[in-house]
Motif scaffolding. Structure first.
Motif, PDB file in Angstrom:
ATOM      1  N   ARG A  84      -6.214  -0.338  -3.577  1.00  0.00           N
ATOM      2  CA  ARG A  84      -7.517  -0.525  -2.939  1.00  0.00           C
ATOM      3  C   ARG A  84      -8.545  -1.156  -3.873  1.00  0.00           C
ATOM      4  O   ARG A  84      -9.539  -1.729  -3.401  1.00  0.00           O
ATOM      5  CB  ARG A  84      -8.033   0.827  -2.458  1.00  0.00           C
ATOM      6  CG  ARG A  84      -9.186   0.737  -1.498  1.00  0.00           C
ATOM      7  CD  ARG A  84      -8.764   0.168  -0.174  1.00  0.00           C
ATOM      8  NE  ARG A  84      -9.853   0.083   0.784  1.00  0.00           N
ATOM      9  CZ  ARG A  84      -9.675  -0.142   2.071  1.00  0.00           C
ATOM     10  NH1 ARG A  84      -8.464  -0.325   2.551  1.00  0.00           N
ATOM     11  NH2 ARG A  84     -10.710  -0.207   2.886  1.00  0.00           N
ATOM     12  N   LYS A 115     -10.346   4.429   7.639  1.00  0.00           N
ATOM     13  CA  LYS A 115     -11.582   3.652   7.634  1.00  0.00           C
ATOM     14  C   LYS A 115     -11.358   2.256   8.202  1.00  0.00           C
ATOM     15  O   LYS A 115     -12.138   1.785   9.051  1.00  0.00           O
ATOM     16  CB  LYS A 115     -12.125   3.562   6.209  1.00  0.00           C
ATOM     17  CG  LYS A 115     -13.304   2.629   6.040  1.00  0.00           C
ATOM     18  CD  LYS A 115     -13.717   2.537   4.578  1.00  0.00           C
ATOM     19  CE  LYS A 115     -14.762   1.460   4.367  1.00  0.00           C
ATOM     20  NZ  LYS A 115     -15.192   1.370   2.961  1.00  0.00           N
ATOM     21  N   ASP A 116     -10.310   1.577   7.738  1.00  0.00           N
ATOM     22  CA  ASP A 116     -10.040   0.220   8.203  1.00  0.00           C
ATOM     23  C   ASP A 116      -9.777   0.179   9.700  1.00  0.00           C
ATOM     24  O   ASP A 116     -10.248  -0.726  10.403  1.00  0.00           O
ATOM     25  CB  ASP A 116      -8.840  -0.373   7.455  1.00  0.00           C
ATOM     26  CG  ASP A 116      -9.091  -0.524   5.965  1.00  0.00           C
ATOM     27  OD1 ASP A 116     -10.263  -0.581   5.561  1.00  0.00           O
ATOM     28  OD2 ASP A 116      -8.093  -0.580   5.216  1.00  0.00           O
ATOM     29  N   GLU A 159       0.845  -1.186   0.000  1.00  0.00           N
ATOM     30  CA  GLU A 159       0.000   0.000   0.000  1.00  0.00           C
ATOM     31  C   GLU A 159       0.881   1.237   0.000  1.00  0.00           C
ATOM     32  O   GLU A 159       2.064   1.178   0.351  1.00  0.00           O
ATOM     33  CB  GLU A 159      -0.916  -0.033   1.224  1.00  0.00           C
ATOM     34  CG  GLU A 159      -1.959   1.066   1.352  1.00  0.00           C
ATOM     35  CD  GLU A 159      -2.825   1.312   0.135  1.00  0.00           C
ATOM     36  OE1 GLU A 159      -2.291   1.956  -0.793  1.00  0.00           O
ATOM     37  OE2 GLU A 159      -3.998   0.897   0.111  1.00  0.00           O
ATOM     38  N   TYR A 167     -16.825  -5.501   2.976  1.00  0.00           N
ATOM     39  CA  TYR A 167     -15.577  -5.840   2.284  1.00  0.00           C
ATOM     40  C   TYR A 167     -14.673  -6.627   3.218  1.00  0.00           C
ATOM     41  O   TYR A 167     -14.915  -6.715   4.414  1.00  0.00           O
ATOM     42  CB  TYR A 167     -14.871  -4.582   1.769  1.00  0.00           C
ATOM     43  CG  TYR A 167     -14.310  -3.670   2.850  1.00  0.00           C
ATOM     44  CD1 TYR A 167     -12.967  -3.726   3.205  1.00  0.00           C
ATOM     45  CD2 TYR A 167     -15.118  -2.737   3.498  1.00  0.00           C
ATOM     46  CE1 TYR A 167     -12.445  -2.883   4.181  1.00  0.00           C
ATOM     47  CE2 TYR A 167     -14.612  -1.892   4.466  1.00  0.00           C
ATOM     48  CZ  TYR A 167     -13.276  -1.965   4.807  1.00  0.00           C
ATOM     49  OH  TYR A 167     -12.753  -1.134   5.778  1.00  0.00           O
ATOM     50  N   ASP A 178     -14.358  -1.626  -2.366  1.00  0.00           N
ATOM     51  CA  ASP A 178     -15.124  -0.717  -1.512  1.00  0.00           C
ATOM     52  C   ASP A 178     -14.760   0.723  -1.836  1.00  0.00           C
ATOM     53  O   ASP A 178     -13.861   0.993  -2.645  1.00  0.00           O
ATOM     54  CB  ASP A 178     -14.825  -0.997  -0.044  1.00  0.00           C
ATOM     55  CG  ASP A 178     -13.465  -0.457   0.372  1.00  0.00           C
ATOM     56  OD1 ASP A 178     -12.495  -0.672  -0.390  1.00  0.00           O
ATOM     57  OD2 ASP A 178     -13.352   0.167   1.445  1.00  0.00           O
ATOM     58  N   ASN A 179     -15.429   1.649  -1.188  1.00  0.00           N
ATOM     59  CA  ASN A 179     -15.076   3.064  -1.284  1.00  0.00           C
ATOM     60  C   ASN A 179     -14.356   3.442   0.001  1.00  0.00           C
ATOM     61  O   ASN A 179     -14.983   3.546   1.057  1.00  0.00           O
ATOM     62  CB  ASN A 179     -16.331   3.917  -1.456  1.00  0.00           C
ATOM     63  CG  ASN A 179     -16.013   5.407  -1.528  1.00  0.00           C
ATOM     64  OD1 ASN A 179     -14.854   5.820  -1.437  1.00  0.00           O
ATOM     65  ND2 ASN A 179     -17.036   6.225  -1.685  1.00  0.00           N
ATOM     66  N   PRO A 180     -13.031   3.632  -0.052  1.00  0.00           N
ATOM     67  CA  PRO A 180     -12.277   3.919   1.178  1.00  0.00           C
ATOM     68  C   PRO A 180     -12.632   5.258   1.808  1.00  0.00           C
ATOM     69  O   PRO A 180     -12.255   5.518   2.954  1.00  0.00           O
ATOM     70  CB  PRO A 180     -10.815   3.894   0.710  1.00  0.00           C
ATOM     71  CG  PRO A 180     -10.891   4.228  -0.748  1.00  0.00           C
ATOM     72  CD  PRO A 180     -12.162   3.626  -1.241  1.00  0.00           C
ATOM     73  N   ASP A 181     -13.373   6.111   1.072  1.00  0.00           N
ATOM     74  CA  ASP A 181     -13.776   7.414   1.604  1.00  0.00           C
ATOM     75  C   ASP A 181     -15.186   7.398   2.175  1.00  0.00           C
ATOM     76  O   ASP A 181     -15.722   8.450   2.523  1.00  0.00           O
ATOM     77  CB  ASP A 181     -13.676   8.478   0.505  1.00  0.00           C
ATOM     78  CG  ASP A 181     -12.245   8.668   0.017  1.00  0.00           C
ATOM     79  OD1 ASP A 181     -11.338   8.652   0.864  1.00  0.00           O
ATOM     80  OD2 ASP A 181     -12.050   8.809  -1.197  1.00  0.00           O
ATOM     81  N   ARG A 212      -0.813   9.071  -0.990  1.00  0.00           N
ATOM     82  CA  ARG A 212      -2.212   9.063  -1.413  1.00  0.00           C
ATOM     83  C   ARG A 212      -2.759  10.477  -1.494  1.00  0.00           C
ATOM     84  O   ARG A 212      -3.553  10.808  -2.389  1.00  0.00           O
ATOM     85  CB  ARG A 212      -3.042   8.213  -0.447  1.00  0.00           C
ATOM     86  CG  ARG A 212      -2.687   6.737  -0.460  1.00  0.00           C
ATOM     87  CD  ARG A 212      -3.741   5.900   0.227  1.00  0.00           C
ATOM     88  NE  ARG A 212      -3.787   6.058   1.664  1.00  0.00           N
ATOM     89  CZ  ARG A 212      -3.295   5.191   2.546  1.00  0.00           C
ATOM     90  NH1 ARG A 212      -2.689   4.082   2.127  1.00  0.00           N
ATOM     91  NH2 ARG A 212      -3.412   5.402   3.847  1.00  0.00           N
ATOM     92  N   ARG A 237      -5.357   2.639   6.375  1.00  0.00           N
ATOM     93  CA  ARG A 237      -6.456   3.550   6.056  1.00  0.00           C
ATOM     94  C   ARG A 237      -7.248   3.845   7.328  1.00  0.00           C
ATOM     95  O   ARG A 237      -7.523   2.949   8.130  1.00  0.00           O
ATOM     96  CB  ARG A 237      -7.388   2.924   5.026  1.00  0.00           C
ATOM     97  CG  ARG A 237      -6.738   2.609   3.682  1.00  0.00           C
ATOM     98  CD  ARG A 237      -6.904   3.733   2.713  1.00  0.00           C
ATOM     99  NE  ARG A 237      -6.385   3.383   1.392  1.00  0.00           N
ATOM    100  CZ  ARG A 237      -6.585   4.120   0.297  1.00  0.00           C
ATOM    101  NH1 ARG A 237      -7.282   5.237   0.380  1.00  0.00           N
ATOM    102  NH2 ARG A 237      -6.079   3.762  -0.859  1.00  0.00           N
TER     103      ARG A 237
END
Length: 552
Positions: free
Chosen positions: A274, A345-346, A135, A289, A279-282, A141, A343
């Motif tokens: 990703r 989100k994760d 990543e 997922y 998925d949508n990481p935002d 990013r 991330r």
């Protein structure tokens, strides 16, 4: 040697063992300044269990784990689930498989979300990364996402509503360009060193008639030509780093491979790693997922998480490998940390998953200095606090004072001073020698941002494939403390996460010894000034305090 008895340490009592919100009353602590300094290096056998040693008895800055088990722990405590939010855990490891958490509400392999928690067949945890291993860094990013929008512009050209975002982008872009160029230069230097060593090794091997030779044999070689003198000098120098030249060549090769991976992946401004998840990481609400393969697609990528899990809970006294800090522990593997920056989100969803599925302690041995949605993680930390879950977090390995403005994520402070939650304990790393180098050269520190210090250098623990290895970092110090916290929660479940944090901080061992902060010999500070508690975690003292508190 001056003996310091328990009563001389910081001991506190709860005003009521039934009231989990009651404040702690502390008694001023003595320290260990009168201890003799350790001057000799530890043997390999001593290194393998130095975090368990007692600083008074051994003058090794361990956590008195052995002493606690020998003198204080009686009977069987309650089982405690500890979530390892990390790169994955080898749940089949010989020293871990007996302590892996099993979700008994799931029927393995039936493809159904039996417990209706949103995760199908999550028998031993959840993998929020799916098959992702590599990543980008968060800064990469950010540059990739906003380069088309901001490239070539000045702050004056940016609308007011976007100025802060532009500043973040500008800082990220500068760091990416600088670090990438430095890495390229370092890689070139290593390639030149490797070529020179290989050439010298070939010549000397032919002359001696063997691949492996000692530094003494190299020193005894006659060097009649400039090239022979050069070869002799190169090999003599490199044998200071490894026992044999083939081992040195392997080590340099591994470092070059790591540099290449970082250039190709961490600093990749065209990556789309990703996409594999779909998925949508935002979008924090897009939670469908990942998978239940908690080791991940590549066992080697689970090196870090497996090492962390072993420190916490490798099965004790089974005659195999090593002893973890804690017994009575079930390790829940939550895979959310790739070979790059995690991330937001994760991490937020990983914390919530651990809390919702019964974890009482969560270890977070990761971090970064840029975050695009830190509020998601902050909300998850607050959620864990509300559910009485303790989070033990690594302070970071940049050797910097975090109080000077460098924000490391995750954290429990919005303004670098005021804590918004009382359930996070941040851990710096100790060296294995009590003295001026007590604090690991790489460890971050900070009177406000770091809570305690614990063993983090040369830590022996489990790695994938039934292996064991020395690793170091605040990533190793954090699970040492998570193990102590888990044991306190096992034997004293009446205490809240916040109280466990206070017990750990208040009962550590104090010293005013002068140490080199950040490994800088010119940046000498009192050890007590490098963290909020000013102390080294001590399991024995923590148990004594918990026992006394439970009776008052």
């Amino acid at each position: 040697m001056k003996r310091i008895f328990l009563a001389a340490f910081s001991v506190a009592v709860l005003m009521s063992s039934c009231d989990t919100t009651a404040p702690l009353i502390s008694i001023p602590a003595e320290n260990v300044d009168q201890l003799p300094l350790k001057v000799s290096d530890l043997s390999e056998d001593q290194l393998k269990d130095w975090p368990a040693k007692d600083i008074q008895k051994d003058t090794i800055p361990g956590m008195s784990v052995e002493k606690t088990y020998d003198e204080l722990i009686k009977g069987k405590g309650a089982s405690v689930i500890v979530a390892v939010v990390d790169s994955g855990v080898d749940i089949e490891h010989e020293d871990l498989k007996a302590v892996i958490w099993t979700n008994t509400d799931e029927i393995p392999g039936n493809g159904i979300d039996d417990d209706k928690n949103g995760y199908i067949d999550d028998v031993h945890g959840w993998n929020f990364l799916g098959d992702i291993v590599q990543e980008q860094l968060e800064k990469s990013r950010i540059v990739q996402k906003y380069d088309a929008q901001f490239k070539g512009k000045t702050l004056e050209q940016i609308p007011s509503a976007q100025k802060e975002l532009f500043k973040t982008y500008t800082k990220a872009k500068k760091e990416v360009e600088t670090e990438k160029e430095e890495l390229i230069q370092q890689k070139t230097q290593y390639e030149q060193i490797l070529a020179a060593v290989k050439s010298a090794h070939t010549a000397v091997s032919q002359k001696l008639g063997k691949e492996d030779y000692t530094a003494e044999e190299v020193e005894a070689l006659e060097a009649a030509t400039d090239m022979e003198q050069r070869n002799k000098a190169i090999l003599t120098q490199m044998l200071n780093y490894e026992d044999t030249i083939p081992e040195f060549i392997t080590m340099i090769g591994e470092q070059l491979e790591s540099m290449t991976d970082r250039l190709n992946n961490n600093y990749n401004l065209n990556g789309n790693y990703r996409a594999a998840l779909g998925d949508n990481p935002d979008d924090i609400k897009d939670t469908n997922y990942g998978n239940n393969n908690v080791i991940g697609p590549d066992p080697e990528s689970a090196m870090h998480g497996t090492h962390v899990a072993g420190i916490i809970a490798a099965e004790r006294n089974n005659g195999i490998g090593m002893n973890g800090v804690a017994n009575n522990v079930q390790i829940m593997s939550v895979r959310a940390v790739p070979d790059g920056d995690e991330r937001d989100k994760d991490i937020a969803l990983a914390i919530r998953y651990a809390v919702d599925n019964g974890a009482k302690v969560i270890n977070t041995s990761f971090g970064k200095y840029f975050a695009t949605n830190p509020e998601w993680v902050y909300d998850a930390i607050k959620y864990a606090a509300k559910k009485d879950v303790l989070i033990v977090n690594a302070a970071g390995n940049e050797g910097i004072d975090l109080d000077n403005g460098d924000t490391v994520y995750p954290n429990d402070q919005l303004d670098n001073v005021t804590e918004f939650a009382d359930n996070v304990i941040s851990v710096g790393a100790l060296n294995d020698i009590y003295g001026g180098k007590l604090v690991a050269s790489f460890s971050n520190y900070g009177k406000s941002n770091v809570d305690v210090f614990a063993p983090g250098v040369q830590i022996w623990s489990t790695v994938p494939g039934n292996g064991y290895r020395f690793l170091q970092g605040t990533s190793m110090a954090s699970p040492e403390v998570a193990g102590v916290a888990a044991m306190l929660r096992s034997y004293y479940p009446q205490f809240s996460a916040a109280q466990i944090k206070q017990i750990i901080m208040q009962t550590g061992v104090s010293t005013n010894i002068q140490v080199a902060a950040g490994g800088d010999a010119e940046n000498v500070k009192s050890f007590s000034s490098l963290s909020k508690s000013g102390k080294m975690v001590n399991m024995y003292n923590a148990f004594k305090m918990a026992e006394l508190s439970s009776k008052n």
